[in-house]
Each structure stands twice: as C-alpha cells, then as structure tokens.
Motif scaffolding. Structure first.
Motif, PDB file in Angstrom:
ATOM      1  N   TRP A 190       0.846  -1.187   0.000  1.00  0.00           N
ATOM      2  CA  TRP A 190       0.000   0.000   0.000  1.00  0.00           C
ATOM      3  C   TRP A 190       0.884   1.240   0.000  1.00  0.00           C
ATOM      4  N   TRP A 191       0.893   1.978  -1.104  1.00  0.00           N
ATOM      5  CA  TRP A 191       1.662   3.215  -1.212  1.00  0.00           C
ATOM      6  C   TRP A 191       0.821   4.373  -0.680  1.00  0.00           C
ATOM      7  N   ARG A 192       1.339   5.050   0.316  1.00  0.00           N
ATOM      8  CA  ARG A 192       0.649   6.208   0.884  1.00  0.00           C
ATOM      9  C   ARG A 192       1.662   7.038   1.654  1.00  0.00           C
ATOM     10  N   THR A 193       1.644   8.329   1.475  1.00  0.00           N
ATOM     11  CA  THR A 193       2.603   9.162   2.178  1.00  0.00           C
ATOM     12  C   THR A 193       2.282   9.218   3.662  1.00  0.00           C
ATOM     13  N   ILE A 194       3.212   9.732   4.454  1.00  0.00           N
ATOM     14  CA  ILE A 194       2.982   9.886   5.875  1.00  0.00           C
ATOM     15  C   ILE A 194       1.922  10.967   6.108  1.00  0.00           C
ATOM     16  N   VAL A 195       1.535  11.149   7.362  1.00  0.00           N
ATOM     17  CA  VAL A 195       0.488  12.111   7.694  1.00  0.00           C
ATOM     18  C   VAL A 195       0.953  13.530   7.371  1.00  0.00           C
TER      19      VAL A 195
END
Length: 278
Positions: A190-195
């Motif tokens: 799952w590719w997702r940037t940090i908060v």
C-alpha cells in the motif's frame, strides 16, 4: 458510540468481555531504542520572525504543544506477549487482528503471533510504503512499515471485497480504457505518504487515516466494535466513526488521551473512562 480509556492496557484488557471485538488494530511502540517526539508549531507573519517562507516572507514561530515517549524495551516480546494473548481472548471468533510494526521487530513479532493465534491464522503481511525523510548513503533507505493480518478463524472472517477502494494502474495503456477508468484493487503493498496537512494532530507516531480506514472498511461491518489498545492519536477511532463502527481506544499516555478527546470529542459520543488511571 466510542470510549476512550486512560490506563495501562495490561490492566484494562482483562476487564473486557471475551469475543467483544470484531476487529483489533494495534500500532505498538516499535522498540527503536529512541525517544519518539513531535513538536506542534504555529507561524504568524512577522518581518523580524525566525522563519523564512515562500518568496522570502518572514514568519515568527510559536510552539503550541509537543508529545514524547521512550521507545525502548529490554524484553520487547515479553512486553507484547501478555497483551496479545488478551487480544486473542477479546477478539470475536470471526474477527481479525492487524498488528502494525516495522522491519526491526516484525520477524520476532510474527513468531510470537503464530504461537498465540496459530500459523494457519496468518493471512497477509501488508507493506505500507512511503517516500519521505532522509536517505542514508550506507544502506537502502527503510521506507516501509509492516502490518501483519491474523484471522482468528482462518476459514471464516470478514473481507468486504466490494468495499475496497481502487487505485490507478501503473500502465493504463496495457489494460484498455474501461479498466483504466475503473482502476484496480490494491495488492499487499500500500503506497501512501505519511500524515500531512490538516490531518496532523501533532502526535509523534500518528498513522495515515487512509491506511486505517481501508482496514476498518474492508475487515469489519457497520455496527461492529473495533479496538485499539495502543491508541496514540486515535486514528482507529476516527476511521470507525467515519465507517459507522463503535470503538474502544486505550492508552496510558495522558497526552494521547488529550489528543484523542480533541480529535473525536466533537464528532460523536466518545467518553473518557478513568476507571484505571495511568
């Protein structure tokens, strides 16, 4: 309905009923050996300020809060095991556990969870991959976390396939316009940037709502009760609220409870229980 409990999870968990939760997500300390901290700031325009922004504009920085906790254990698995044994007890027979850790300890944690849940209950290792932060020049940069998924009954668990959000194809020209427009379901990476941005609460180890929301939406049903006993900033509670689930959040850090109350208190009927204070 939501509940926020300030207390040591090893004290609180034995007070919870058997099989009460259809989904458990935990993001325990990672045993990095370092103190985890984050400072929240506010900036205001000031010609004599300490910070330079876009086009040379000057701003003054004001610290508005911070969070910090030690992240080191002499016996990490000894710390986790009794808590995960309680997690197994309070998990519904058709429920799932999602255990969020990183590369340093994931192999030891998997052996422990195999012993508690049974190796046959292991379903997936999800990799949350992001691209942010420094890049050392002596090794490949570590830019992922590991999320272990265990189903208490490996042949009968909740998996709402139709609720999975779709993502773009990397090579849309290979699949045709119809499939490209529809997108594809994610894999176990799952590719997702940090908060970032408005989602940030200032809590040191906050995880992206998108990641936790996907878990809640796919692995539980409306009206289910979900649990996080290393609740931190309360992201599981936010996801549960958005998806119509009840939640119980436990943390022994008063700062974490403050952040959760601020984040969730105006959204629902969440309450704080001090029956077991830290």
């Amino acid at each position: 309905m939501g509940e926020i409990i300030l207390g040591d999870n090893l004290d609180v968990l034995p007070t919870l009923p058997d099989g009460a939760f259809q989904l458990i997500y935990v993001d325990p300390p990672f045993n990095t050996g370092k103190a985890q901290s984050r400072t929240r700031i506010r900036v205001t325009p000031d010609a004599d300020g300490d910070r330079t922004g876009f086009q040379g504009r000057r701003y003054r920085t004001q610290v508005v809060g911070s969070s910090r906790y030690a992240d080191g254990f002499d016996d990490y698995i000894g710390f986790l095991r009794p808590r995960m044994e309680e997690a197994y007890r309070v998990l519904d027979d058709h429920g799932s556990l999602f255990f969020h850790v990183d590369y340093r300890e994931v192999h030891y944690c998997k052996v422990m969870l195999d012993e508690i849940f049974g190796r046959e209950s292991f379903v997936n290792e999800i990799i949350w991959a992001y691209d942010y932060g420094g890049r050392p020049k002596t090794r490949w940069p570590a830019k992922h976390d590991n999320i272990l998924w265990y189903a208490k009954e490996p042949d009968n668990y909740t998996f709402n396939y139709d609720a999975i959000d779709r993502i773009p194809y990397l090579a849309p020209g290979l699949v045709g316009p119809e499939k490209a427009a529809r997108g594809k379901t994610p894999t176990d990476v799952w590719w997702r940037t940090i908060v970032t941005g408005k989602e940030k609460t200032g809590y040191a180890t906050q995880k992206p709502l998108h990641i936790v929301n996907r878990i809640v939406r796919v692995h539980s049903n409306p009206g289910d009760h979900v649990l996080d006993f290393f609740a931190g900033s309360g992201t599981l509670g936010e996801a549960a609220y958005r998806e119509g689930r009840d939640f119980t959040l436990i943390d022994n850090n008063p700062e974490a409870v403050r952040v959760m109350q601020q984040r969730l208190g105006h959204r629902n009927n969440s309450r704080q229980s001090n029956r077991l204070s830290a």
